[in-house]
Motif scaffolding. Structure first.
Motif, PDB file in Angstrom:
ATOM      1  N   LEU A 201      -4.133  42.433  24.760  1.00  0.00           N
ATOM      2  CA  LEU A 201      -3.022  41.986  23.897  1.00  0.00           C
ATOM      3  C   LEU A 201      -2.555  43.127  22.987  1.00  0.00           C
ATOM      4  CD1 LEU A 201      -4.120  38.357  22.942  1.00  0.00           C
ATOM      5  CD2 LEU A 201      -2.184  39.030  24.381  1.00  0.00           C
ATOM      6  N   ASP A 202      -3.501  43.895  22.440  1.00  0.00           N
ATOM      7  CA  ASP A 202      -3.136  45.054  21.597  1.00  0.00           C
ATOM      8  C   ASP A 202      -2.395  46.106  22.423  1.00  0.00           C
ATOM      9  OD1 ASP A 202      -4.359  43.832  19.499  1.00  0.00           O
ATOM     10  OD2 ASP A 202      -6.215  45.001  19.607  1.00  0.00           O
ATOM     11  N   HIS A 203      -2.921  46.367  23.623  1.00  0.00           N
ATOM     12  CA  HIS A 203      -2.342  47.380  24.513  1.00  0.00           C
ATOM     13  C   HIS A 203      -0.902  46.994  24.895  1.00  0.00           C
ATOM     14  CE1 HIS A 203      -2.201  50.094  28.005  1.00  0.00           C
ATOM     15  NE2 HIS A 203      -1.824  49.067  28.733  1.00  0.00           N
ATOM     16  N   TYR A 204      -0.704  45.724  25.253  1.00  0.00           N
ATOM     17  CA  TYR A 204       0.606  45.195  25.674  1.00  0.00           C
ATOM     18  C   TYR A 204       1.603  45.263  24.511  1.00  0.00           C
ATOM     19  CZ  TYR A 204       3.767  41.247  26.920  1.00  0.00           C
ATOM     20  OH  TYR A 204       4.845  40.419  27.176  1.00  0.00           O
ATOM     21  N   THR A 205       1.124  44.911  23.306  1.00  0.00           N
ATOM     22  CA  THR A 205       2.002  44.945  22.134  1.00  0.00           C
ATOM     23  C   THR A 205       2.430  46.388  21.861  1.00  0.00           C
ATOM     24  OG1 THR A 205       0.802  43.052  21.252  1.00  0.00           O
ATOM     25  CG2 THR A 205       2.181  44.254  19.700  1.00  0.00           C
ATOM     26  N   ALA A 206       1.497  47.318  21.994  1.00  0.00           N
ATOM     27  CA  ALA A 206       1.831  48.734  21.774  1.00  0.00           C
ATOM     28  C   ALA A 206       2.832  49.213  22.827  1.00  0.00           C
ATOM     29  CB  ALA A 206       0.558  49.582  21.818  1.00  0.00           C
ATOM     30  N   LEU A 207       2.628  48.799  24.087  1.00  0.00           N
ATOM     31  CA  LEU A 207       3.559  49.203  25.165  1.00  0.00           C
ATOM     32  C   LEU A 207       4.973  48.705  24.870  1.00  0.00           C
ATOM     33  CD1 LEU A 207       2.107  48.490  28.741  1.00  0.00           C
ATOM     34  CD2 LEU A 207       3.203  50.572  27.930  1.00  0.00           C
ATOM     35  N   LEU A 208       5.059  47.455  24.399  1.00  0.00           N
ATOM     36  CA  LEU A 208       6.381  46.900  24.095  1.00  0.00           C
ATOM     37  C   LEU A 208       7.015  47.615  22.920  1.00  0.00           C
ATOM     38  CD1 LEU A 208       5.774  43.134  24.702  1.00  0.00           C
ATOM     39  CD2 LEU A 208       7.614  44.482  25.679  1.00  0.00           C
ATOM     40  N   THR A 209       6.181  48.090  22.006  1.00  0.00           N
ATOM     41  CA  THR A 209       6.712  48.761  20.815  1.00  0.00           C
ATOM     42  C   THR A 209       7.321  50.113  21.191  1.00  0.00           C
ATOM     43  OG1 THR A 209       4.993  47.683  19.534  1.00  0.00           O
ATOM     44  CG2 THR A 209       6.102  49.532  18.485  1.00  0.00           C
ATOM     45  N   TRP A 210       6.630  50.895  22.042  1.00  0.00           N
ATOM     46  CA  TRP A 210       7.180  52.231  22.319  1.00  0.00           C
ATOM     47  C   TRP A 210       8.030  52.324  23.572  1.00  0.00           C
ATOM     48  CZ3 TRP A 210       5.885  54.198  26.926  1.00  0.00           C
ATOM     49  CH2 TRP A 210       4.625  53.951  27.461  1.00  0.00           C
ATOM     50  N   SER A 211       7.935  51.321  24.467  1.00  0.00           N
ATOM     51  CA  SER A 211       8.615  51.502  25.756  1.00  0.00           C
ATOM     52  C   SER A 211      10.062  51.040  25.755  1.00  0.00           C
ATOM     53  CB  SER A 211       7.872  50.739  26.848  1.00  0.00           C
ATOM     54  OG  SER A 211       8.051  49.351  26.652  1.00  0.00           O
ATOM     55  N   GLU A 212      10.476  50.266  24.760  1.00  0.00           N
ATOM     56  CA  GLU A 212      11.830  49.702  24.727  1.00  0.00           C
ATOM     57  C   GLU A 212      12.145  48.910  25.992  1.00  0.00           C
ATOM     58  OE1 GLU A 212      14.406  52.965  23.864  1.00  0.00           O
ATOM     59  OE2 GLU A 212      13.803  53.014  21.761  1.00  0.00           O
ATOM     60  N   ALA A 213      11.168  48.134  26.482  1.00  0.00           N
ATOM     61  CA  ALA A 213      11.407  47.289  27.655  1.00  0.00           C
ATOM     62  C   ALA A 213      12.444  46.235  27.308  1.00  0.00           C
ATOM     63  CB  ALA A 213      10.104  46.611  28.078  1.00  0.00           C
ATOM     64  N   ARG A 214      13.412  46.062  28.203  1.00  0.00           N
ATOM     65  CA  ARG A 214      14.442  45.037  27.957  1.00  0.00           C
ATOM     66  C   ARG A 214      14.128  43.740  28.687  1.00  0.00           C
ATOM     67  NH1 ARG A 214      19.582  48.223  29.426  1.00  0.00           N
ATOM     68  NH2 ARG A 214      20.562  46.202  29.192  1.00  0.00           N
ATOM     69  N   VAL A 215      13.374  43.854  29.778  1.00  0.00           N
ATOM     70  CA  VAL A 215      12.954  42.660  30.520  1.00  0.00           C
ATOM     71  C   VAL A 215      11.473  42.805  30.833  1.00  0.00           C
ATOM     72  CG1 VAL A 215      13.226  41.341  32.655  1.00  0.00           C
ATOM     73  CG2 VAL A 215      15.233  42.329  31.558  1.00  0.00           C
TER      74      VAL A 215
END
Ligand SMILES: O=P(O)(O)OC[C@H]1O[C@](O)(CO)[C@@H](O)[C@H]1O
Length: 278
Positions: free
Chosen positions: A107-121
């Motif tokens: 969950l921490d890893h996924y949240t960090a990925l979403l924070t820096w990756s700017e995933a739109r979908v």
């Protein structure tokens, strides 16, 4: 960018045989072994389409594609598909036992990925491995939405029913899974996959149906993942529904014509796309 999440990836083994007879021994003429699982297949199709994509999930030991996967101690499962070139029969292992600490680390890893990756979908696909809470997808959808990303959920049973509570933007149930989506919010688009009869989208803008122009024989394993790849791209780009569904139907059909999941016949994709021409 599109982020795919595969919580229960697999080493996908595909056996090619002349024909399948229950209770008989079979000589295998071809063996294909590759990293799979639904979100991995979605990402592979998007990569072949030239779309930027990142993959994450829980990477058990023996899973070869670690990249942004979060490592866990259990062994990656195998899946087996036996195909005679006309149809395919699948056997899915359950997957490794995941500990509470591994889930919390993910969950921490996924949240960090979403924070820096700017995933739109964010595409969340497949079954949950043993040990994960059945609300796992609801949790991941909430986090995706909090980061401004849209979400696609492609799973079944309790993880689908409970995932709906977080109001994913799009779900893609097949006929067997339709009973699980009865309580879906009006905000969730339902793209029902009807196999050879194509796709029916129930959306805020109305109901849209697109059928494939002709039947395609081959290995249908992974056709749903190709469909989700097209839906993710269309959702990211805001493509109008008739064109989006035509793209998804053509890509699914082209995936049936390809021998293994996560690939598609590019020429056939373009051809069917033109034949549907909404
Ligand atoms: O995650 P599951 O629902 O168990 O499905 C996994 C399987 O589905 C496929 O992605 C095909 O859709 C296979 O590659 C195989 O790994």
């Amino acid at each position: 960018m599109i982020l795919t999440v595969t919580l229960n990836p697999a080493i996908d083994v595909t056996y090619r045989v002349a024909s399948i007879v229950l209770g008989e021994a079979h000589r295998v003429s071809d063996v294909d072994t590759r990293a799979g699982g639904k979100g991995v297949n979605v990402a592979n199709v998007l990569t072949q389409l030239g779309e930027p994509v990142t993959m994450t999930g829980l990477g058990g030991t023996g899973f070869p594609l670690m990249q942004d996967f979060f490592p866990i101690g259990g062994a990656c499962r195998r899946t087996l598909v036996v195909t005679d070139g006309i149809d395919g029969t699948g056997f899915w292992e359950p997957g490794p036992q995941v500990t509470a600490a591994e889930w919390s680390g993910f969950l921490d890893h996924y949240t960090a990925l979403l924070t820096w990756s700017e995933a739109r979908v964010v595409v969340l696909s497949g079954s949950l491995p043993p040990g994960l809470p059945e609300v796992a997808y609801a949790r991941l959808i909430d986090i995706a939405h909090a980061h401004g990303a849209r979400s696609i959920l492609d799973t079944s049973g309790a993880p689908l029913r409970l995932g709906l509570v977080a109001e994913p933007d799009l779900i893609k149930p097949n006929a067997r899974e339709m009973g699980d989506v009865v309580g879906a919010s009006r905000r969730t688009t339902i793209v029902a996959s009807k196999g050879p009869d194509g796709l029916e989208a129930t959306t805020a803008d109305g109901v849209f149906v697109v059928r494939p122009p002709r039947p395609i024989a081959g290995n249908p394993t992974g056709a749903g993942d190709a469909c989700v790849a097209a839906l993710a791209r269309g959702l990211r780009d805001g493509t109008a529904w008739p064109a989006l569904l035509a793209d998804a139907v053509a890509l699914s059909a082209a995936a049936v014509a390809a021998p293994v999941a996560g690939t598609f016949d590019h020429d056939l994709y373009l051809q069917i796309r033109t034949e549907i021409n909404p």
